[in-house]
Scaffold this motif. Structure first.
Motif, PDB file in Angstrom:
ATOM      1  N   SER A  35       1.161  -0.951   0.380  1.00  0.00           N
ATOM      2  CA  SER A  35       0.280   0.268   0.148  1.00  0.00           C
ATOM      3  C   SER A  35       0.612   1.135  -0.021  1.00  0.00           C
ATOM      4  O   SER A  35       1.980   1.278   0.462  1.00  0.00           O
ATOM      5  CB  SER A  35      -0.993   0.254   1.284  1.00  0.00           C
ATOM      6  OG  SER A  35      -0.486   0.241   2.355  1.00  0.00           O
ATOM      7  N   THR A  44       5.888  -0.913  -9.908  1.00  0.00           N
ATOM      8  CA  THR A  44       5.351  -1.887  -9.604  1.00  0.00           C
ATOM      9  C   THR A  44       6.210  -2.237  -8.514  1.00  0.00           C
ATOM     10  O   THR A  44       6.917  -2.358  -8.694  1.00  0.00           O
ATOM     11  CB  THR A  44       5.107  -2.630 -10.485  1.00  0.00           C
ATOM     12  OG1 THR A  44       4.327  -2.071 -11.614  1.00  0.00           O
ATOM     13  CG2 THR A  44       4.187  -3.861  -9.910  1.00  0.00           C
ATOM     14  N   GLU A 101       1.203  -3.487  -6.262  1.00  0.00           N
ATOM     15  CA  GLU A 101       0.803  -1.457  -6.164  1.00  0.00           C
ATOM     16  C   GLU A 101       1.257  -1.000  -7.449  1.00  0.00           C
ATOM     17  O   GLU A 101       2.346  -0.943  -7.278  1.00  0.00           O
ATOM     18  CB  GLU A 101      -0.012  -1.424  -4.928  1.00  0.00           C
ATOM     19  CG  GLU A 101      -0.241  -0.607  -5.381  1.00  0.00           C
ATOM     20  CD  GLU A 101      -0.688   0.632  -3.650  1.00  0.00           C
ATOM     21  OE1 GLU A 101      -2.269   0.510  -3.143  1.00  0.00           O
ATOM     22  OE2 GLU A 101       0.165   0.606  -2.965  1.00  0.00           O
TER      23      GLU A 101
END
Length: 245
Positions: free
Chosen positions: A46, A110, A123
């Motif tokens: 995150s 990424t 993410e």
């Protein structure tokens, strides 16, 4: 009976067995067992960000992310960099150059975490590559103190760190009178003005203004100056005395 696995050291793929035993009033016993395998929970990536916020073709960029794992594993993210589907680098930091990215490209980082049991999560974060204005490295007039019969040439050299080929535009003006003159001749990186074709006087201040532009709308401006000097008078015809005898 209930067992809270969060209070134990159980990890994914561990086998937890519950054994129940019964005893009757005569002391006879029996038991039975049931087992289950602890499942793995994927990690979570995150807060993936790219810094700095404004990125250019020669920037050094850094990607960062937070990783959590409900199974208690201590994990760190790995990073891959892409332009579209093309991989251009790996690692938390990457130094860009025009061979890797172009103005307007979307640069993506990424961030991926993988735990010890095959669970993964990724993410993305993306930024658009911004244009850098070209620069004028030099602007000069070949004759800084011309006379009214001279042809003067203004030359420019510039560069563009995005890899574009700069284009130049030239304008001439007389700061003393306010007149604006068209160039007599132009080339890719220079322009000439034939002073004999325009109205100039001694001590007039002439300005050559150059604008350099790139293909993405960036530009820069610089100038060079020249001061018109007085030219000595000359005889149109040879001197003579009459009568000559």
């Amino acid at each position: 009976a209930t067992l809270d696995l969060s209070t134990t050291s159980a990890m994914p793929e561990d086998v937890v067995t519950c054994t129940a035993e019964v005893t009757d009033s005569t002391g006879a016993t029996d038991s039975a067992s049931a087992s289950l395998t602890v499942s793995n929970r994927d990690p979570v990536v995150s807060g993936t960000t790219i810094s700095p916020t404004n990125v250019f073709t020669a920037s050094t960029v850094t990607c960062s992310a937070s990783v959590s794992d409900d199974d208690g594993e201590s994990l760190t993210a790995t990073y891959e960099w892409f332009v579209g589907s093309n991989g251009i680098g790996s690692g938390a930091s990457l130094t860009l150059d025009p061979s890797l990215v172009s103005v307007g490209d979307s640069l993506t980082c990424t961030a991926t975490a993988e735990d010890g049991y095959g669970g993964t999560h990724s993410e993305d974060a993306s930024v658009v590559i911004l244009n850098t204005d070209p620069t004028l490295d030099s602007v000069s007039i070949d004759i800084s103190t011309p006379v009214a019969s001279d042809t003067i040439t203004c030359s420019a050299s510039g560069s563009d760190m995005d890899g574009d080929t700069p284009t130049y535009s030239f304008s001439w003006s007389n700061l003393t009178t306010g007149d604006v003159y068209p160039s007599t001749t132009t080339s890719t990186d220079s322009a000439s003005l034939d002073l004999s074709t325009v109205a100039v006087s001694p001590n007039d201040e002439l300005k050559c203004e150059v604008t350099v532009s790139d293909s993405d709308g960036g530009s820069a401006l610089d100038m060079a100056m020249a001061t018109v000097q007085n030219s000595a008078p000359i005889f149109d015809v040879d001197a003579s005395i009459t009568p000559n005898t």
